[in-house]
Scaffold this active site. Structure first.
Site, PDB file in Angstrom:
ATOM      1  N   PRO A  38       0.666  -1.238  -0.003  1.00  9.86           N
ATOM      2  CA  PRO A  38      -0.056   0.006  -0.229  1.00  9.86           C
ATOM      3  C   PRO A  38       0.930   1.266   0.096  1.00  9.86           C
ATOM      4  O   PRO A  38       1.911   1.277   0.455  1.00  9.86           O
ATOM      5  CB  PRO A  38      -0.797  -0.068   1.217  1.00  9.86           C
ATOM      6  CG  PRO A  38      -0.713  -1.476   1.779  1.00  9.86           C
ATOM      7  CD  PRO A  38       0.923  -2.060   1.266  1.00  9.86           C
ATOM      8  N   PRO A  39       0.538   2.395  -0.396  1.00  5.95           N
ATOM      9  CA  PRO A  39       0.933   3.768  -0.305  1.00  5.95           C
ATOM     10  C   PRO A  39       1.487   4.016   1.085  1.00  5.95           C
ATOM     11  O   PRO A  39       0.873   3.812   1.850  1.00  5.95           O
ATOM     12  CB  PRO A  39      -0.256   4.710  -0.776  1.00  5.95           C
ATOM     13  CG  PRO A  39      -1.208   3.990  -1.328  1.00  5.95           C
ATOM     14  CD  PRO A  39      -0.894   2.473  -0.718  1.00  5.95           C
ATOM     15  N   HIS A  95     -27.639  10.052  16.007  1.00  4.72           N
ATOM     16  CA  HIS A  95     -26.763   8.882  15.382  1.00  4.72           C
ATOM     17  C   HIS A  95     -25.657   8.181  15.904  1.00  4.72           C
ATOM     18  O   HIS A  95     -25.338   7.195  16.131  1.00  4.72           O
ATOM     19  CB  HIS A  95     -26.344   9.443  13.975  1.00  4.72           C
ATOM     20  CG  HIS A  95     -25.568   8.790  12.846  1.00  4.72           C
ATOM     21  ND1 HIS A  95     -26.185   8.139  11.946  1.00  4.72           N
ATOM     22  CD2 HIS A  95     -24.361   8.147  12.918  1.00  4.72           C
ATOM     23  CE1 HIS A  95     -25.497   7.421  11.119  1.00  4.72           C
ATOM     24  NE2 HIS A  95     -24.270   7.389  11.750  1.00  4.72           N
ATOM     25  N   GLU A  96     -24.703   9.256  16.336  1.00  7.76           N
ATOM     26  CA  GLU A  96     -23.449   8.878  17.069  1.00  7.76           C
ATOM     27  C   GLU A  96     -23.633   8.388  18.365  1.00  7.76           C
ATOM     28  O   GLU A  96     -22.914   7.451  18.780  1.00  7.76           O
ATOM     29  CB  GLU A  96     -22.542   9.975  17.147  1.00  7.76           C
ATOM     30  CG  GLU A  96     -22.010  10.872  15.806  1.00  7.76           C
ATOM     31  CD  GLU A  96     -21.300   9.974  14.739  1.00  7.76           C
ATOM     32  OE1 GLU A  96     -20.831   8.750  15.404  1.00  7.76           O
ATOM     33  OE2 GLU A  96     -21.479  10.045  13.772  1.00  7.76           O
TER      34      GLU A  96
HETATM   35  P1  ADP Z   1       5.853   4.436  -0.763  1.00  7.62           P
HETATM   36  O1  ADP Z   1       6.971   4.435  -1.887  1.00  7.62           O
HETATM   37  O2  ADP Z   1       5.554   3.083  -0.318  1.00  7.62           O
HETATM   38  O3  ADP Z   1       4.672   5.263  -1.184  1.00  7.62           O
HETATM   39  P2  ADP Z   1       7.583   6.087   0.706  1.00  7.62           P
HETATM   40  O4  ADP Z   1       8.868   5.294   0.617  1.00  7.62           O
HETATM   41  O5  ADP Z   1       7.629   7.104  -0.126  1.00  7.62           O
HETATM   42  O6  ADP Z   1       6.411   5.238   0.780  1.00  7.62           O
HETATM   43  O7  ADP Z   1       7.335   6.659   2.144  1.00  7.62           O
HETATM   44  C1  ADP Z   1       7.182   7.788   2.480  1.00  7.62           C
HETATM   45  C2  ADP Z   1       7.910   8.393   3.637  1.00  7.62           C
HETATM   46  O8  ADP Z   1       7.449   7.741   4.807  1.00  7.62           O
HETATM   47  C3  ADP Z   1       9.393   7.960   3.859  1.00  7.62           C
HETATM   48  O9  ADP Z   1      10.180   8.870   3.286  1.00  7.62           O
HETATM   49  C4  ADP Z   1       9.724   7.734   5.283  1.00  7.62           C
HETATM   50  O10 ADP Z   1       9.771   9.140   6.054  1.00  7.62           O
HETATM   51  C5  ADP Z   1       8.286   7.322   5.850  1.00  7.62           C
HETATM   52  N1  ADP Z   1       8.270   5.970   6.132  1.00  7.62           N
HETATM   53  C6  ADP Z   1       7.493   4.846   5.258  1.00  7.62           C
HETATM   54  N2  ADP Z   1       7.799   3.909   5.828  1.00  7.62           N
HETATM   55  C7  ADP Z   1       8.762   4.009   6.633  1.00  7.62           C
HETATM   56  C8  ADP Z   1       9.332   2.868   7.306  1.00  7.62           C
HETATM   57  N3  ADP Z   1       9.403   1.552   7.127  1.00  7.62           N
HETATM   58  N4  ADP Z   1      10.509   3.310   8.192  1.00  7.62           N
HETATM   59  C9  ADP Z   1      10.573   4.708   8.298  1.00  7.62           C
HETATM   60  N5  ADP Z   1      10.013   5.556   7.777  1.00  7.62           N
HETATM   61  C10 ADP Z   1       9.043   5.065   6.602  1.00  7.62           C
HETATM   62 ZN    ZN Z   2     -22.637   6.434  11.348  1.00  9.70          ZN
END
Ligand code: ADP
Ligand code: ZN
Length: 651
Positions: A226-227, A448-449
């Site tokens: 995931p991102p 609701h909440e």
């Molecule tokens: P992706 O390429 O998977 O979308 P990134 O490598 O661009 O994610 O991560 C964005 C930022 O999030 C990194 O520059 C770092 O600061 C932080 N980060 C993400 N994963 C880690 C990790 N496992 N350890 C430390 N920092 C992380």
């Molecule tokens: Zn709700």
């Protein structure tokens, strides 16, 4: 992405003969300018500057010598004279048939000329540097115009694709190469992934060792996850550990503007990397070019992508396994990649970079607090617990957000409360205090909440309530009930927990129904999620009587919620699923409504407190419920009674 270490800066002569001009933009510019100037000059006319253009229609021009001009002046033939440093122009003749005598090669100083003109009462004017100036202008103007256009186009192209002009297919900027300082220690909580890429480092460091043994080294490794989980970071760390150049591009940047550009960029990228070998090529968002041809989700524009993809495949097949260039690519949608990309000799290795578990989150937090001032009272373990489901990038953000909040409160150090607030923001979007909702809306949201909160506290298997709020937040949410999981590392859910989640989700709508007698659109998302859970229970987890243990949908990548699922069942089964989903929803809904009715005084109390103060803590919710139960001699149905006890002791 920074491009400070741009190895391929345009002034750097790179003898790549297939695109001579692009590697010599200054030369290209000079040649182009000269051509423009020559065109301009031939248009203006030869030799005599701007003169010809400015003369009256019936004027003849005669080239004479300077002494002849002087003779003509003496003879009284001349009516007016124009003197410039480079030529002299004398108009003679009479009305109707003027003759213009011009003489180049004017002596620098002639003390006789002016007195002579005075004596003959001839009009004269000196034009300071006319010849030279007009010459200069005629030279500079097109250059300036051309330059302006050049800059304009270059800017536009850089925005779109970072290209330069004459070599549209080439792009010096896009292929950033740097030597990252990133090390494996900077990548926290991804131990398995690190383990898997470690041997790549070794190969990049000592390529000969492997070549001598005749070992086949992987050319391509696909980082899947995931991102924000650190795929880019990991790729950089590989380059950093091996101390080799890191060429980084994004898949989407290949297919932006002109047909054919992508393919030639791929070629350049590999050429450069091979020259710099050992090296790492990193292609982010490879799905942008590597989308399966079969998936055919987009119309048109496919040619460009396909050409680019084919070029990429050709390049990867093209270099032997003794060229120490390794291509790392990242994607969060591996299921849509073209199978050709994943074949042997291409991206035949996949490394999963998943969201971190509790230990991982703790390790990531520890990496990111290095650069900030943290108070001693901060309990990182609690932060790690409260951030289940977030990726590394989110955690990095929370630390930064916490620092910003502490700054706003004018603190010297970041405190736990700042970080908790940052977490909340990460979960539910920024507080939008300025958004006004009207009283009716507020009331609906409060009921609701309260419904969600009550149900979460009364249902075994549900996650307890941390906070209930009717302050509108971003993302269209008018209110929210925040549940933070108690235990770390919840990767498994039991059946009763899923059912509990459904009850809690339905309780929002049920409360509107029971207490207001009218339902609103506010529950749309809840109902969607409840439906999804039931469907997944039936078709993915084998938890229903309809399908039994038969799995109806293959989830290829369970870490990608909402990833493509392949449906694999009959029409009849589909009908049965639909009826089951509906009857389960109905059954749970009426059960939830009954519970809410049983506890209506507690709901009324919660709602009025909410309308009053807008936010209540989970402990307050539990207190209200307990008070009601005790006052009416009811057996407690509180599901998280151990927490209630702990809270009471803490008082
Ligand atoms: P992706 O390429 O998977 O979308 P990134 O490598 O661009 O994610 O991560 C964005 C930022 O999030 C990194 O520059 C770092 O600061 C932080 N980060 C993400 N994963 C880690 C990790 N496992 N350890 C430390 N920092 C992380
Ligand atoms: Zn709700």
């Amino acid at each position: 992405m920074s491009n400070q270490n741009n190895q391929n800066n345009p002034n750097n002569q790179d003898n790549n003969n297939n695109n001579f001009f692009n590697n010599n933009p200054l030369l290209a510019f000079a040649i182009f300018s000269i051509v423009v100037i020559m065109l301009f000059k031939s248009f203006v006319g030869e030799g005599d500057g701007l003169g010809t253009m400015m003369s009256p229609a019936n004027t003849k021009t005669k080239q004479v010598t300077y002494s002849e001009v002087k003779e003509l002046i003496k003879s009284g033939e001349i009516k007016s004279v124009k003197i410039t440093p480079s030529y002299i122009e004398a108009i003679g003749g009479s009305e109707g048939s003027f003759i213009r005598y011009t003489a180049q090669n004017v002596p620098a100083i002639d003390r006789e000329l002016i007195p002579l003109l005075e004596e003959k009462k001839i009009k004269y004017e000196g034009v300071m540097g006319n010849g030279l100036l007009s010459e200069l202008i005629s030279m500079l103007l097109p250059i300036l115009i051309f330059f302006a256009i050049w800059i304009f186009i270059a800017k536009r192209m850089q925005k779109g694709m970072g290209g330069s002009i004459l070599g549209m297919g080439k792009n010096d900027r896009m292929v950033d190469s740097e030597k990252p300082e990133t090390k494996f220690d900077d990548v926290a909580g991804a131990e398995e992934a690190k383990e898997e890429v470690k041997e790549i480092v070794d190969f990049l460091k000592y390529p000969e060792r492997y070549m001598e043994l005749g070992a086949k080294i992987p050319k391509g490794v696909l980082l899947v996850g995931p991102p924000g989980t650190g795929k880019t970071l990991l790729a950089k760390a590989v380059a950093g550990e091996a101390s080799v150049p890191f060429f980084s591009v994004s898949g989407s940047s290949f297919i932006e503007m002109f047909v054919g550009v992508g393919a030639s960029r791929v070629r350049d990228l590999f050429d450069q990397a091979k020259k710099a070998a050992p090296a790492i090529i990193f292609i982010d968002e490879i799905d942008a070019i590597g989308k399966s041809r079969a998936s055919g989700a987009n119309f048109g524009g496919n040619d460009e992508r396909e050409q680019t993809l084919n070029q990429l495949l050709a390049e990867m097949d093209g270099f032997g396994s003794n060229t120490p260039v390794i291509v790392l690519a990242a994607t969060n949608r591996p299921e849509i990649l073209d199978a050709a990309l994943l074949r042997a000799g291409r991206f035949d290795r996949q490394v999963l970079v998943d969201k971190p578990d509790y230990e991982g989150r703790l390790a990531i937090l520890q990496v990111h607090i290095k650069d900030v001032k943290l108070s001693k009272n901060v309990d990182l373990a609690a932060i790690a617990k409260a951030t289940a489901g977030l990726a590394g990038a989110d955690l990095a953000n929370i630390i930064n957000e916490g620092a910003l909040l502490a700054g706003r409160y004018n603190k010297k150090e970041i405190e736990q409360s700042d970080l908790m607030e940052a977490i909340e923001r990460a979960f539910v979007g920024l507080e939008k205090k300025n958004r006004k909702i009207n009283e009716t809306e507020k009331k609906i949201v409060a009921y609701h909440e309260s419904g969600h909160a009550l149900m979460a506290e009364l249902t075994k298997g549900a996650t307890r309530v941390t906070k209930v709020s009717i302050i509108p937040r971003g993302l269209g949410a008018l209110g929210y009930t925040l549940h933070l999981p108690d235990e770390e590392n919840r990767f498994l859910k039991q059946r009763h927990e899923l059912l509990a989640e459904i009850d809690v989700l339905l309780a929002g709508r049920a409360a509107e129904d029971v207490f207001l007698g009218e339902i609103s659109t506010g529950a749309g998302n809840d109902l969607q999620r409840a439906t999804d859970i039931i469907k997944a229970m039936i078709s993915v987890y084998g938890m229903s009587d309809v399908a039994g243990l038969m799995v109806l949908e293959k989830r290829q990548h369970s870490f990608l919620d909402g990833g493509m699922a392949q449906k694999d069942y009959s029409e009849k089964m589909a009908e049965q699923i639909d009826t089951t989903v509906k009857s389960m929803l109905d059954e749970h809904y009426s059960k939830v409504k009954q519970t809410l009715r049983d506890y209506s005084p507690a709901i009324e109390k919660m709602t009025s407190v909410l309308l009053d103060v807008e936010v209540i803590e989970g402990s307050k919710v539990r207190e209200i419920i307990k008070e009601y139960e005790e006052a009416n001699g009811l057996e407690s149905r509180l599901a998280h009674s151990e927490i209630v006890e702990a809270e009471e002791k803490g008082k």
